[in-house]
Scaffold this active site. Structure first.
Site, mmCIF file in Angstrom:
data_model
loop_
_atom_site.group_PDB
_atom_site.id
_atom_site.type_symbol
_atom_site.label_atom_id
_atom_site.label_comp_id
_atom_site.label_asym_id
_atom_site.label_seq_id
_atom_site.Cartn_x
_atom_site.Cartn_y
_atom_site.Cartn_z
ATOM 1 N N ARG A 53 0.814 -1.232 0.000
ATOM 2 C CA ARG A 53 0.000 0.000 0.000
ATOM 3 C C ARG A 53 0.840 1.271 0.000
ATOM 4 O O ARG A 53 0.370 2.341 -0.357
ATOM 5 C CB ARG A 53 -0.996 -0.009 1.177
ATOM 6 C CG ARG A 53 -1.933 1.201 1.178
ATOM 7 C CD ARG A 53 -3.173 1.018 2.044
ATOM 8 N NE ARG A 53 -2.870 0.455 3.341
ATOM 9 C CZ ARG A 53 -2.328 1.129 4.365
ATOM 10 N NH1 ARG A 53 -2.063 2.410 4.255
ATOM 11 N NH2 ARG A 53 -2.077 0.519 5.511
ATOM 12 N N TYR A 107 -13.117 14.129 -18.405
ATOM 13 C CA TYR A 107 -13.699 12.802 -18.230
ATOM 14 C C TYR A 107 -14.871 12.869 -17.229
ATOM 15 O O TYR A 107 -14.795 13.595 -16.229
ATOM 16 C CB TYR A 107 -12.585 11.884 -17.736
ATOM 17 C CG TYR A 107 -13.003 10.484 -17.439
ATOM 18 C CD1 TYR A 107 -13.315 9.601 -18.468
ATOM 19 C CD2 TYR A 107 -13.080 10.024 -16.123
ATOM 20 C CE1 TYR A 107 -13.702 8.307 -18.199
ATOM 21 C CE2 TYR A 107 -13.460 8.724 -15.844
ATOM 22 C CZ TYR A 107 -13.777 7.880 -16.884
ATOM 23 O OH TYR A 107 -14.150 6.600 -16.612
ATOM 24 N N ASP A 179 -4.348 16.004 -17.636
ATOM 25 C CA ASP A 179 -4.704 14.606 -17.867
ATOM 26 C C ASP A 179 -4.365 14.316 -19.330
ATOM 27 O O ASP A 179 -5.041 14.783 -20.242
ATOM 28 C CB ASP A 179 -6.193 14.375 -17.591
ATOM 29 C CG ASP A 179 -6.629 12.925 -17.815
ATOM 30 O OD1 ASP A 179 -5.952 12.206 -18.583
ATOM 31 O OD2 ASP A 179 -7.658 12.512 -17.246
ATOM 32 N N LYS A 204 -5.700 2.837 -20.170
ATOM 33 C CA LYS A 204 -5.863 3.096 -21.598
ATOM 34 C C LYS A 204 -4.554 2.801 -22.329
ATOM 35 O O LYS A 204 -4.118 1.663 -22.323
ATOM 36 C CB LYS A 204 -6.352 4.530 -21.803
ATOM 37 C CG LYS A 204 -7.443 4.962 -20.799
ATOM 38 C CD LYS A 204 -8.756 4.203 -20.960
ATOM 39 C CE LYS A 204 -9.733 4.434 -19.828
ATOM 40 N NZ LYS A 204 -10.053 5.807 -19.508
HETATM 41 C C1 PLP Z 1 -10.661 6.506 -18.419
HETATM 42 C C2 PLP Z 1 -10.210 7.869 -18.105
HETATM 43 C C3 PLP Z 1 -10.016 8.277 -16.789
HETATM 44 C C4 PLP Z 1 -10.316 7.381 -15.600
HETATM 45 O O1 PLP Z 1 -9.464 6.278 -15.598
HETATM 46 P P1 PLP Z 1 -9.812 4.875 -14.867
HETATM 47 O O2 PLP Z 1 -8.558 4.112 -15.068
HETATM 48 O O3 PLP Z 1 -11.016 4.311 -15.550
HETATM 49 O O4 PLP Z 1 -10.088 5.203 -13.433
HETATM 50 C C5 PLP Z 1 -9.544 9.565 -16.565
HETATM 51 N N1 PLP Z 1 -9.298 10.398 -17.594
HETATM 52 C C6 PLP Z 1 -9.489 10.039 -18.884
HETATM 53 C C7 PLP Z 1 -9.187 11.018 -19.969
HETATM 54 C C8 PLP Z 1 -9.951 8.765 -19.183
HETATM 55 O O5 PLP Z 1 -10.151 8.410 -20.453
#
Ligand code: PLP
Length: 386
Positions: A53, A107, A179, A204
């Site tokens: 953790r 998002y 992001d 992703k």
């Molecule tokens: C999918 C996504 C998130 C969230 O990610 P998770 O791994 O599903 O928690 C945040 N920002 C963007 C641009 C995303 O496509």
């Protein structure tokens, strides 16, 4: 160009395989061992605690060094999800009474975090239309501590110009948080354009195989230590196996994303000429509103595109049901080509009119281009469009 490119010991294609790894002694494994242990033996009396953790166990530490190198950051932290990364990354910057400026194109989960959870914690958030001139400056308050943006933007693939916003955050001495999930470090490295913090949903492109949930925060070492403290108390640390899989996925990031860039460009150009398609959204097309910004700032236009069917919602229903190779599933950035419709996923809570106002009318299809042959993807789209 405002870009400041750090000197890299190796190209990114090499770094995805080797950065932060020094296993060269006879008998060392070529593949990182998976250390699926939560606990580690300590020197008696020492407070030097290794614990899953705490984000300091071998598989997490290795992938953290590697991703920091890819983004050109001093340090990085992997977390249990992209949402975990966004939450801990921002909570390490903001205190009750602080104000955050955020792009309105973010998002859906992030939108909820900022407008519901953060508000309840006494962190005020203003959503901004980032394509409006002087948008950020006009919404500033003396309590503003950071600006949060996402680029390229889901699902319209708009690309935010980093220049003005990074000059503003530098002038004010506040943090610029980006992001960068849609771009991946192959196509865009925000720190080279004046950002202070980079966040990814590693679920992703970074992992890219539809089999790991993860997130990353990159920044200075003292800041990443603050994020780690949030990760520890909020319990947002990934399991060693998730880190091991992420390391494995990351090895092919450069080849995957370059192939996805090439295929997406071909598919976008082809879609733009189809009579069933009213409009195609892809930063690599000259018709895209941010094409010039994308050419200037990005190293690749990405594997995400979107298109609007002239026949609206009924055409979209028919199209989605006729697909044979391409699958209808939310999420993006993996080896399989996926389509989704914002009206049923990211923008389902909005009315059709509100969505249309944002440039997402019914009949809007998002495509995450995978690694199948581009000709096969187009053949499948064509038979579904006809
Ligand atoms: C999918 C996504 C998130 C969230 O990610 P998770 O791994 O599903 O928690 C945040 N920002 C963007 C641009 C995303 O496509």
């Amino acid at each position: 160009m405002a870009s400041r490119k750090p000197v890299r010991p190796h190209a990114l294609a090499t770094q995805v395989l080797h950065a932060g790894d020094g296993m060269h002694a006879a008998g060392d494994p070529v593949v990182s061992p998976l250390v699926q242990s939560v606990n580690y033996v300590q020197e008696p009396g020492s407070d030097d605690l290794m614990y899953t953790r705490y984000g300091n166990t071998p598989n997490a530490a290795r992938i953290q060094r590697r991703i920091a190198a890819l983004e050109g950051a001093e340090d990085a932290l992997v977390l249990a999800s992209g949402m975990g990364a966004t939450a801990c990354g921002l909570l390490a910057l903001l205190r009750p009474g602080d104000h955050l400026l955020a792009s309105q194109y973010i998002y859906g989960g992030t939108h909820r975090l900022l407008t519901e959870e953060f508000q309840q914690m006494g962190i005020d958030v203003t959503l901004v239309e980032p394509f409006e001139p002087r948008a950020w400056r006009r919404r500033l308050r003396k309590e503003t501590r950071a600006i949060f943006i996402e680029s390229p933007v889901n699902p319209t693939c708009r690309v935010l110009d980093m220049r003005g916003v990074s000059l503003l955050t530098k002038e004010l001495g506040i943090a610029l948080v980006v992001d960068s999930t849609f771009a991946s470090p192959v196509n865009f490295r925000p720190l080279e354009h004046g950002a202070d913090v980079v966040i990814h949903s590693a679920t992703k492109y970074l992992n890219g195989h539809h089999d790991v949930l993860g997130g990353v925060v990159c920044g200075t070492a003292p800041y990443i230590e603050e994020v780690r403290q949030k990760e520890i108390v909020w319990g947002q640390t990934p399991d060693p196996f998730a880190c091991w899989l992420l390391e494995r996925g990351l090895k092919t990031l450069d080849v995957r994303v370059r192939r996805q860039n090439d295929s997406a460009q071909q598919i976008a150009e082809w879609l733009e000429g189809r009579k069933e398609v009213r409009r195609c959204h892809y930063p690599g097309l000259a018709s895209h509103p941010d094409h010039a910004v994308a050419v200037d700032q990005l190293d690749g236009f990405g594997g995400m595109l979107a298109f609007e069917l002239s026949g609206g919602a009924r055409a979209a229903d028919r199209f989605a049901r006729r697909l044979k190779l391409v699958r209808y599933a939310a999420s993006l950035g993996g080896v399989d080509t996926l389509v989704s419709e914002p009206r049923f996923s990211s923008h389902a809570r909005m009315s059709a009119d509100a969505r249309a106002h944002l440039g997402i009318p019914d009949g809007f299809i998002r495509l995450s281009v995978g690694l199948e042959d581009a000709g096969d993807i187009m053949a499948d789209l064509e038979q579904a469009l006809r």
